[in-house]
Design a protein around this motif. Structure first.
Motif, PDB file in Angstrom:
ATOM      1  N   ALA A 136       0.821  -1.206   0.000  1.00  0.00           N
ATOM      2  CA  ALA A 136       0.000   0.000   0.000  1.00  0.00           C
ATOM      3  C   ALA A 136       0.859   1.261   0.000  1.00  0.00           C
ATOM      4  O   ALA A 136       1.875   1.348   0.703  1.00  0.00           O
ATOM      5  CB  ALA A 136      -0.921   0.000   1.216  1.00  0.00           C
ATOM      6  N   SER A 137       0.455   2.200  -0.819  1.00  0.00           N
ATOM      7  CA  SER A 137       1.080   3.532  -0.894  1.00  0.00           C
ATOM      8  C   SER A 137       2.514   3.516  -1.397  1.00  0.00           C
ATOM      9  O   SER A 137       3.223   4.513  -1.258  1.00  0.00           O
ATOM     10  CB  SER A 137       1.041   4.230   0.474  1.00  0.00           C
ATOM     11  OG  SER A 137      -0.292   4.347   0.921  1.00  0.00           O
ATOM     12  N   SER A 138       2.956   2.428  -1.936  1.00  0.00           N
ATOM     13  CA  SER A 138       4.327   2.389  -2.456  1.00  0.00           C
ATOM     14  C   SER A 138       4.342   2.906  -3.892  1.00  0.00           C
ATOM     15  O   SER A 138       4.523   2.181  -4.859  1.00  0.00           O
ATOM     16  CB  SER A 138       4.896   0.974  -2.381  1.00  0.00           C
ATOM     17  OG  SER A 138       4.090   0.071  -3.105  1.00  0.00           O
ATOM     18  N   VAL A 139       4.155   4.212  -3.981  1.00  0.00           N
ATOM     19  CA  VAL A 139       4.132   4.882  -5.274  1.00  0.00           C
ATOM     20  C   VAL A 139       5.548   4.914  -5.845  1.00  0.00           C
ATOM     21  O   VAL A 139       6.527   5.102  -5.112  1.00  0.00           O
ATOM     22  CB  VAL A 139       3.583   6.316  -5.114  1.00  0.00           C
ATOM     23  CG1 VAL A 139       3.604   7.058  -6.433  1.00  0.00           C
ATOM     24  CG2 VAL A 139       2.174   6.262  -4.544  1.00  0.00           C
ATOM     25  N   GLY A 140       5.655   4.737  -7.143  1.00  0.00           N
ATOM     26  CA  GLY A 140       6.976   4.724  -7.755  1.00  0.00           C
ATOM     27  C   GLY A 140       7.683   6.059  -7.615  1.00  0.00           C
ATOM     28  O   GLY A 140       8.850   6.113  -7.222  1.00  0.00           O
ATOM     29  N   ALA A 141       6.991   7.141  -7.959  1.00  0.00           N
ATOM     30  CA  ALA A 141       7.591   8.470  -7.850  1.00  0.00           C
ATOM     31  C   ALA A 141       6.510   9.448  -7.440  1.00  0.00           C
ATOM     32  O   ALA A 141       5.453   9.501  -8.064  1.00  0.00           O
ATOM     33  CB  ALA A 141       8.211   8.893  -9.179  1.00  0.00           C
ATOM     34  N   THR A 142       6.793  10.219  -6.400  1.00  0.00           N
ATOM     35  CA  THR A 142       5.818  11.175  -5.892  1.00  0.00           C
ATOM     36  C   THR A 142       6.412  12.565  -5.916  1.00  0.00           C
ATOM     37  O   THR A 142       7.550  12.771  -5.486  1.00  0.00           O
ATOM     38  CB  THR A 142       5.416  10.825  -4.442  1.00  0.00           C
ATOM     39  OG1 THR A 142       4.907   9.498  -4.420  1.00  0.00           O
ATOM     40  CG2 THR A 142       4.358  11.783  -3.935  1.00  0.00           C
ATOM     41  N   ASN A 143       5.649  13.487  -6.441  1.00  0.00           N
ATOM     42  CA  ASN A 143       6.052  14.891  -6.380  1.00  0.00           C
ATOM     43  C   ASN A 143       5.262  15.560  -5.264  1.00  0.00           C
ATOM     44  O   ASN A 143       4.081  15.861  -5.415  1.00  0.00           O
ATOM     45  CB  ASN A 143       5.791  15.586  -7.717  1.00  0.00           C
ATOM     46  CG  ASN A 143       6.405  16.976  -7.743  1.00  0.00           C
ATOM     47  OD1 ASN A 143       7.213  17.310  -6.877  1.00  0.00           O
ATOM     48  ND2 ASN A 143       6.056  17.765  -8.737  1.00  0.00           N
ATOM     49  N   ASN A 144       5.921  15.754  -4.140  1.00  0.00           N
ATOM     50  CA  ASN A 144       5.281  16.360  -2.978  1.00  0.00           C
ATOM     51  C   ASN A 144       5.659  17.814  -2.809  1.00  0.00           C
ATOM     52  O   ASN A 144       5.342  18.416  -1.785  1.00  0.00           O
ATOM     53  CB  ASN A 144       5.662  15.596  -1.705  1.00  0.00           C
ATOM     54  CG  ASN A 144       4.877  14.307  -1.574  1.00  0.00           C
ATOM     55  OD1 ASN A 144       3.683  14.270  -1.822  1.00  0.00           O
ATOM     56  ND2 ASN A 144       5.561  13.245  -1.178  1.00  0.00           N
TER      57      ASN A 144
END
Lengths: 420, 703
Positions: free
Chosen positions: B384-392
């Motif tokens: 869960a929530s293991s996004v490949g790339a996140t722009n925060n």
């Protein structure tokens, strides 16, 4: 206009059942052309073809007028339903065979209808239908018998549906269905008709839809469907309903928001044969997941909104069937490029366009500008702009001019030789 | 961890080309004149032994032509494959042996070429079954020759590439290794017991020149011989030592891990801190672990992988690699692999830094205001929530590769989660479980590639635009191929979707684009329905939908666009609408814009005089309609006065322009003040001296 009230159950043609008041003595004649007849809580059989000014239900909870087979009922003053206290139809036809009513049919108020078709026979109504206020209907058909309406079905009062069809019989309307301006009622709903054939326009001008069908039968429209309000002229809201809708007409929609035809179910077979004119703001005339063009109409077109405002030269985009292309106005051959064939090969342009090299410098030509030096000014500019470095031919005028002296240069030479 | 081969016991020979004080130009061993280390091609007559046993290798008995040569750029000794050799004569009896050679082959040769051979004096190793190692085969492999046959063949990296060859033999078995990868062990038939008094590099132990086909053509940089069978740990220590020493051998992956938080460039950050520089830092083949610490990348780095995973027994999961400054490039060709914490945390406040490699779940979280570029494919993870790339952050996250959703419903491929923008140069696909790209921000997403949904559950769209930001797609959009509710693009926001490309409904019942909100949808391309799916669904009447291409409904009747409201704004009226005909077997009905059907019907505007209006329709089938002028010509017709005399112009005109003698003479009427072009004849003539001016000069000078 005198009123006559039934004072007992019996036949319409029996003068003894009529009175001049709701509780009075027997009258000597049956209601006539100038009379409005009230059922007054009694059951009156319209046993013979009759002409009477109008038929009314004075808020009775029982009784009413019942048409016999084969009769023709003419009511120039119309037939109206009872008021809020009424619980029975004013007129009922519940027999086989046929009956005909010449009258405008009007609902009045709440929970009752003016005419009920409950028989297996065919009831024909020649006249317009207008819904009542606050939920009352003009006509309700609940049987397997056919009902034919030669007239227009109008919307009327709040929450009313003018014509409610719940039976399995066929519907034929010649005249149209109109959710007209000022009305807040829905003209028509169909629940179970095998065939509904409307010849005439279906229009909306308000928030109310015009023809709402949950029937799985066939709906045929021969006319024009026009949406002028947020209401939808032809609406199937279910996303799973089956059925067939054949629209042999043009579909036109305004910008208020309601499509001309809105059918949410992909299981309804829809065939359109006519022009499709979408609204200026992009509202679609037909909002349906699937439809066909059948039969393919001649010279038809689709009108799309282009700029969203309906104003300006780019307000609309028209797309045409190929047989429509010949209807276009053509430019004169004198305005078309020389040799260009158009108008399906019948016309050839005659307007010659010279090459840019034959057109004066800078003058627009075709989609470019000319490049020729065709006047002295142009030539002068070119000549005088000649770079000195290009003037190299021995003994030429150009070379001589290139080497001509300025007064400043002469002065320097004179000074350098220390004359004087 | 050794820093010298002699730190492992029983080292009997050590030849080291990095120590040029051991290389002599004449025969006779160390102590002779040293070679000229700056001179490539200088002859190497002796190579001194550093094991402490004085077992030097020389070219005794040879001549200049039989000596190998020095290659300065590679710090290596090159054998010509013709007659070069170096020999050492020492007596030893091996009952076990491990030989390392740093070697590069330079030609495709016949099998049996000797790199290091050993035998008794005058003996031909070809007739002794336990001796020459390593032996080079013509097929690009090394092997040893034991008990009458080739054994434990290992493949090389190819010609002209250095590698570490290790030949290992115990009393009972033998095996060979190339860059740490072993061959198939061979069990000896008899115990190894081999008396040697000649060892040779580059040729057989037979009389030099006797077997020229066995001469080695290639480079030898280091030779280490032990008279014991090293343990695996010892062998790996030597290989590691050689790997770090010869940077071009950097092919043996190590597991390097941080032991404290700090900068990448600080040697104390890493587990290899005991080693001397430059081997303290992760090398290009290394797998590098954060090991619960935060390592700040303050320099460019090239490693095999960057990981926040655990690796038993020493490395724990956690930590991160942080990028805090611009102009940093981290390259990890085998990927940025996260455990339970984000692998790369982008914190740069300005400028651009680059990550190169593929990215899995929790691969990157960009928080800063600068630009972080990811060069490689991005795939969501499995939890869960293991996004490949996140722009925060507020900056730009750029992905130059394909994006794919992970295997968990919230493990998106990428997530734009703040006010920054996200750019993807590559294709985007949902997975069987989740969405490829989710835009949860009021920033924009730019996609330069095709978009497809996943093949699984209903939420696995290619792109989900869920906030107020816009999504721009410069590519084609396809609905899915299996039956479910996926869209390639779902828009549930008030943001806009712009597609410059074609949009096609999927064969499996999946519309390509589902605009369920009031957001704007702009499509420049053809929209096509499949039998089972619309190209576009937009049920919200408040949405603004604008299309500039053709609409191709399916022959089943399914609409390319199933929308309550839309505008059609094609350029130059060049579009059409296709609607199903009476049945699937009938030709569909085409509705053409005036020009798009054929210019033989309606001339193109470019062939009609400018301002000429046409293509109005006043009636169709006898029914009056009021379709206004739709087209206006753009072709400019010049006046006859602007056209060369005699040339046709317009429907009946003839050009009249000409330069006559009279008009040409008007050239002399040109105002000299207008002749200002630099270095032109015009400016020269305007400045020529008049008689009056010359006279004035003479007067002024009082001649």
């Amino acid at each position: 206009m005198p009123n006559k009230f039934a004072r007992a159950n019996g036949n319409f043609s029996d003068a003894t059942i009529w009175s001049l008041s709701a509780t009075g003595l027997s009258a000597t004649t049956v209601p006539g052309l100038n009379d409005d007849a009230y059922s007054n809580g009694f059951t009156v059989a319209v046993d013979t073809s009759t002409t009477v000014g109008g038929l009314r239900n004075n808020n009775a909870s029982t009784g009413g007028f019942f048409l016999s087979s084969g009769v023709i009922l003419q009511c120039p003053n119309g037939i109206s339903s009872g008021g809020s206290g009424s619980a029975v139809p004013t007129v009922t036809y519940n027999l086989p065979d046929t009956a005909v009513i010449y009258a405008n049919i009007t609902g009045v108020d709440q929970n009752c209808m003016a005419v009920s078709h409950a028989g297996n026979g065919k009831l024909t109504i020649v006249g317009n239908l207008v819904g009542g206020g606050n939920g009352n209907s003009a006509v309700r058909a609940s049987s397997t018998g056919e009902i034919e309406i030669i007239g227009t079905v109008f919307g009327a009062g709040v929450n009313s549906i003018t014509f409610i069809h719940t039976g399995g019989g066929n519907i034929r309307i010649t005249g149209g269905v109109d959710s007209r301006s000022g009305s807040s009622g829905q003209p028509m709903t169909i629940a179970n008709a095998s065939l509904t054939n409307i010849t005439g326009n279906i229009t909306t001008a308000t928030t109310r839809d015009a023809v709402v069908t949950t029937s799985t039968g066939i709906l045929i429209v021969n006319g024009t469907i026009i949406s002028g309000g947020t209401g939808v002229p032809v609406l199937i809201a279910s996303t799973t309903q089956t059925g067939t809708v054949l629209l042999n007409c043009s579909l036109i929609v305004g910008s208020a928001g309601g499509s001309a035809v809105s059918i949410a179910s992909p299981n309804v077979t829809i065939r359109v044969s006519g022009n499709i004119l979408n609204a200026a703001n992009g509202v679609q005339a037909i909002y349906a997941p699937s439809y066909r063009i059948d039969p393919v109409p001649a010279n038809s077109y689709i009108r799309y909104a282009r700029n969203g405002t309906g104003v300006g030269s780019d307000a609309w985009l028209y797309q045409f069937t190929t047989d429509s292309l010949s209807a276009f106005s053509m430019p004169p051959i004198s305005a078309v490029r020389l040799g260009t064939t158009f108008a399906n090969g019948t016309l050839v342009g005659t307007c010659a366009i010279p090459t840019p090299s034959s057109v004066a410098l800078g003058v627009p030509v075709d989609n470019t500008v000319g490049a020729a030096f065709l006047n002295a000014a142009d030539a002068g500019v070119v000549l005088m702009s000649t770079p000195l470095s290009s003037l190299t031919v021995a003994n030429s005028l150009g070379l001589r001019l290139k080497n001509s002296a300025s007064s400043e240069a002469i002065g320097k030479i004179l000074a350098s030789n220390s004359y004087g | 961890m050794i820093t010298s081969p002699t730190q492992i016991s029983n080292c009997v020979v050590w030849l080291d080309a990095t120590d040029t004080t051991t290389l002599s130009s004449l025969s006779g061993g160390a102590g002779n004149s040293l070679i000229n280390t700056s001179l490539t091609g200088d002859f190497v007559g002796g190579w001194g032994d550093k094991s402490g046993n004085n077992r030097h290798f020389t070219n005794i008995g040879g001549s200049a032509s039989t000596r190998p040569t020095w290659i300065a750029a590679l710090s290596t000794v090159r054998f010509d494959g013709s007659n070069d050799y170096l020999s050492s004569f020492f007596n030893i009896t091996y009952t076990a042996q491990t030989v390392f050679v740093v070697v590069s082959n330079r030609s495709s040769t016949l099998g049996g070429v000797r790199v290091y051979s050993q035998c008794v004096t005058g003996g031909d190793d070809a007739f002794v079954s336990n001796h020459y190692i390593p032996c080079l085969a013509s097929s690009g492999s090394f092997y040893s020759y034991r008990e009458g046959n080739t054994r434990s063949t290992v493949s090389t990296r190819g010609n002209f590439l250095f590698g570490i060859y290790a030949s290992w033999i115990s009393s009972t078995s033998t095996n060979n290794f190339y860059n740490g990868s072993g061959g198939t062990p061979y069990t000896l038939g008899t115990s190894y017991n081999f008396a040697v008094n000649i060892s040779r590099l580059g040729a057989t132990t037979a009389t030099p020149g006797a077997y020229t086909n066995s001469n080695f053509s290639g480079d030898i940089s280091e030779v280490i011989v032990y008279n014991k069978a090293l343990s695996n740990a010892e062998r790996e220590d030597v290989e590691y030592y050689l790997t770090r020493k010869w940077s071009f051998l950097n092919v043996i992956p190590r597991q390097v891990y941080a032991i404290r938080s700090g900068n990448w460039s600080n040697s104390t950050t890493w587990s290899t801190s005991a080693d001397p520089l430059p081997w303290t830092f992760p090398l290009s083949s290394d797998n590098v672990y954060s090991n619960t610490f935060a390592v700040t990348a303050d320099q460019n780095a090239y490693v095999n992988t960057l990981q926040t995973n655990a690796l038993s027994p020493n490395i724990a999961a956690g930590g991160t690699f942080a990028i805090t400054q611009p102009n940093i490039t981290l390259t990890a060709p085998s990927g940025f692999l996260a455990g339970t914490t984000t692998c790369i945390t982008g914190l740069l406040s300005s400028g651009t830094s680059i990550l190169s490699g593929n990215f899995g779940g929790l691969g990157v979280s960009h928080i800063g205001n600068g630009e972080l570029r990811m060069v490689g494919n991005v795939t969501g993870g499995s939890v869960a929530s293991s996004v490949g790339a996140t722009n925060n952050g507020n900056g730009l996250l750029g992905i130059f590769g394909n994006v794919l959703g992970g295997t968990n419903a919230t493990a998106y491929g990428t997530l734009n989660n703040s006010s920054g923008n996200l750019t993807v140069v590559g294709n985007i696909s949902g997975s069987s479980a989740t969405t490829g790209l989710v835009n949860n921000s009021f920033g924009a997403c730019y996609v330069y590639g095709d978009v497809r949904p996943g093949a699984g559950i209903s939420v696995s769209a290619g792109i989900s635009n869920a906030s107020t930001g816009n999504v721009y797609v410069y590519g084609n959009v396809f609905g899915g191929t299996i039956t479910n509710n996926n869209s390639a693009i779902g828009n549930s926001s008030s943001g806009a979707i712009l597609v410059v490309g074609n949009v096609t409904g999927g064969s499996g019942g999946n519309q390509a684009i589902n605009n369920v909100s009031t957001g704007t949808l702009l499509i420049s391309g053809t929209i096509t329905a499949s039998p089972n799916a619309h190209g576009v669904i937009s049920p919200n009447a408040g949405a603004r939908n604008e299309f500039t291409g053709s609409l191709v409904n399916d022959i089943s009747g399914r609409q390319a666009v199933y929308a309550a409201r839309y505008l059609l704004r094609p350029q130059m009226f060049n579009s059409f609408t296709r609607i199903a005909g009476p049945s699937a077997t009938n030709t569909p009905v085409f509705y053409y814009a005036p020009e798009s059907y054929s210019t033989t019907f309606v001339p193109h505007t470019s062939s009609v005089a400018v301002g000429t209006a046409y293509a109005a329709v006043s009636s169709l089938s006898g029914v009056a309609v009021n379709i206004p002028v739709q087209l206006s010509g753009t072709m400019v017709v010049p006046s006859v006065g602007s056209v060369d005399r005699g040339k046709l112009v317009g429907p009946s005109g003839v050009g009249t322009a000409i330069i006559t003698t009279e008009s040409l003479q008007k050239v002399w009427d040109i105002n000299t003040a207008t002749l200002t072009a630099t270095n032109s004849i015009g400016s020269r003539l305007s400045n020529t001296a008049t008689i009056d001016q010359v006279g004035q000069q003479i007067l002024t000078l009082n001649i």
